[in-house]
Scaffold this motif. Structure first.
Motif, PDB file in Angstrom:
ATOM      1  N   GLY A 241      19.526  -7.045  -3.989  1.00  0.00           N
ATOM      2  CA  GLY A 241      18.700  -8.026  -3.015  1.00  0.00           C
ATOM      3  C   GLY A 241      17.346  -8.367  -3.459  1.00  0.00           C
ATOM      4  N   LEU A 242      16.674  -8.585  -2.352  1.00  0.00           N
ATOM      5  CA  LEU A 242      15.082  -8.704  -2.406  1.00  0.00           C
ATOM      6  C   LEU A 242      14.342  -8.132  -1.443  1.00  0.00           C
ATOM      7  CD1 LEU A 242      15.445 -12.842  -2.009  1.00  0.00           C
ATOM      8  CD2 LEU A 242      14.998 -11.509  -4.114  1.00  0.00           C
ATOM      9  N   ILE A 243      13.354  -7.570  -1.741  1.00  0.00           N
ATOM     10  CA  ILE A 243      12.275  -7.032  -0.755  1.00  0.00           C
ATOM     11  C   ILE A 243      11.227  -7.855  -0.559  1.00  0.00           C
ATOM     12  CG2 ILE A 243      10.564  -5.111  -0.936  1.00  0.00           C
ATOM     13  CD1 ILE A 243      13.008  -3.838  -0.775  1.00  0.00           C
ATOM     14  N   ALA A 244      11.044  -7.901   0.900  1.00  0.00           N
ATOM     15  CA  ALA A 244       9.877  -8.678   1.423  1.00  0.00           C
ATOM     16  C   ALA A 244       8.874  -7.844   1.994  1.00  0.00           C
ATOM     17  CB  ALA A 244      10.657  -9.608   2.729  1.00  0.00           C
ATOM     18  N   THR A 245       7.851  -7.730   1.503  1.00  0.00           N
ATOM     19  CA  THR A 245       6.560  -6.965   1.880  1.00  0.00           C
ATOM     20  C   THR A 245       5.475  -7.788   2.773  1.00  0.00           C
ATOM     21  OG1 THR A 245       6.932  -5.672  -0.088  1.00  0.00           O
ATOM     22  CG2 THR A 245       4.833  -5.302   1.279  1.00  0.00           C
ATOM     23  N   THR A 246       5.447  -7.623   4.068  1.00  0.00           N
ATOM     24  CA  THR A 246       4.195  -8.294   4.696  1.00  0.00           C
ATOM     25  C   THR A 246       2.950  -7.976   3.982  1.00  0.00           C
ATOM     26  OG1 THR A 246       4.341  -6.456   6.397  1.00  0.00           O
ATOM     27  CG2 THR A 246       5.434  -8.429   6.909  1.00  0.00           C
ATOM     28  N   LEU A 247       1.923  -8.813   4.146  1.00  0.00           N
ATOM     29  CA  LEU A 247       0.687  -8.704   3.582  1.00  0.00           C
ATOM     30  C   LEU A 247      -0.554  -8.469   4.526  1.00  0.00           C
ATOM     31  CD1 LEU A 247       1.095 -11.284   0.624  1.00  0.00           C
ATOM     32  CD2 LEU A 247       1.655  -8.841   0.463  1.00  0.00           C
ATOM     33  N   ASN A 248      -1.546  -7.790   4.263  1.00  0.00           N
ATOM     34  CA  ASN A 248      -2.562  -7.720   5.054  1.00  0.00           C
ATOM     35  C   ASN A 248      -3.418  -8.819   4.716  1.00  0.00           C
ATOM     36  OD1 ASN A 248      -2.325  -4.791   6.246  1.00  0.00           O
ATOM     37  ND2 ASN A 248      -2.798  -3.998   4.421  1.00  0.00           N
ATOM     38  N   PHE A 249      -4.291  -9.506   5.840  1.00  0.00           N
ATOM     39  CA  PHE A 249      -4.898 -10.573   5.715  1.00  0.00           C
ATOM     40  C   PHE A 249      -6.301 -10.140   4.868  1.00  0.00           C
ATOM     41  CE2 PHE A 249      -2.439 -11.783   9.242  1.00  0.00           C
ATOM     42  CZ  PHE A 249      -1.971 -13.357   8.706  1.00  0.00           C
TER      43      PHE A 249
END
Length: 279
Positions: free
Chosen positions: A161-169
């Protein structure tokens, strides 16, 4: 039981689209949690919002958000005003660019999610995207609204699959220069550096998450079980205070200890005592 998707939408790359689902990749749900009780009655207690001047409880319908302009002067924001100002989600995870997987500093990583195709029909497009990113060793930088906030998200191939990582601003990541401003510039002696490198080399290994136990959680679980069974636990021994020694001597002693442990680990497997099979 199949996990529940926390977000469903479309992964969009140029004119190609793929329906996808996001699943929480890390959770604290398995941790031991407690309720706050009234010691006298054993009943649960609940929080209330109290007017700091009148001291009276404020009901939910009378609570509003306020921004402090300074000196206790607030701007009142009604729920409908906030809802109108927050961007609506179009449920599209739009890829803006591709970049090397190690391009972004880990400091910007926030929370990981698993990404998988949300319908069987989407599997072909999903597999094409995943394999294309693997072959190029690339990650995708995308944006979408998730949980009512516009977020930048780094998408990387991961297994099937894929990993989606939210990023800090940028404004959320504090300056490293400020944190390290008091660290003095010191010239390290060659012998000390060689000893430090030797210790690092002899203690080299690989990351295995199963080898790290949550001692705090384990201690709480043991305490709860003991209370249920009416047992008393022996207090944990406090670690002995570390003796302050000469840094060079400490490195020499550490190097000796690391060398002996490395020699022990390098013994042939035949010399190890056989392990009993679990019954």
């Amino acid at each position: 039981m199949a996990p529940r998707a926390v977000w469903k939408g479309v992964l969009k790359i140029a004119e190609m689209t793929c329906p996808v689902s996001l699943y929480t990749a890390a959770s604290t749900a398995e941790r031991i949690s407690f309720h706050t009780l009234n010691r006298k009655t054993g009943n649960r207690v609940h929080r209330q919002f109290i007017d700091e001047v009148s001291g009276k409880p404020v009901e939910t319908e009378d609570q509003v958000k306020g921004y402090d302009k300074g000196d206790g002067d607030y701007v009142i924001l009604e729920p409908e005003e906030i809802a109108a100002a927050v961007p609506e989600s179009d449920k599209t995870l739009t890829v803006e660019t591709f970049l090397p997987c190690d391009e972004i500093d880990d400091l910007f990583f926030d929370k990981p999610y698993y990404v998988s195709p949300s319908t069987p029909v989407a599997s072909d497009a999903f597999t094409l995207i995943r394999e294309g990113m693997k072959s190029r060793q690339s990650a995708a930088l995308a944006r979408t609204v998730i949980f009512r906030r516009m977020r930048s998200i780094l998408i990387r191939p991961h297994g099937d699959g894929l990993i989606a990582t939210t990023l800090n601003f940028d404004y959320e990541v504090r300056s490293a220069a400020d944190a390290f401003s008091d660290v003095p510039a010191i010239k390290i002696d060659d012998e000390m550096l060689e000893l430090a490198e030797h210790i690092i080399k002899t203690k080299a290994g690989k990351f295995d998450p199963k080898s790290f136990d949550d001692r705090y959680e384990s201690a709480l679980a043991e305490l709860v079980q003991a209370k249920i069974e009416g047992r008393k636990l022996k207090p944990q021994k406090r670690p002995e205070p570390t003796k302050v020694v000469n840094l060079l001597e400490a490195l020499r002693q550490s190097a000796k200890g690391a060398g002996s442990k490395a020699a022990t680990r390098s013994k042939p497997a035949a010399t190890e005592a056989p392990r009993k099979k679990a019954s």
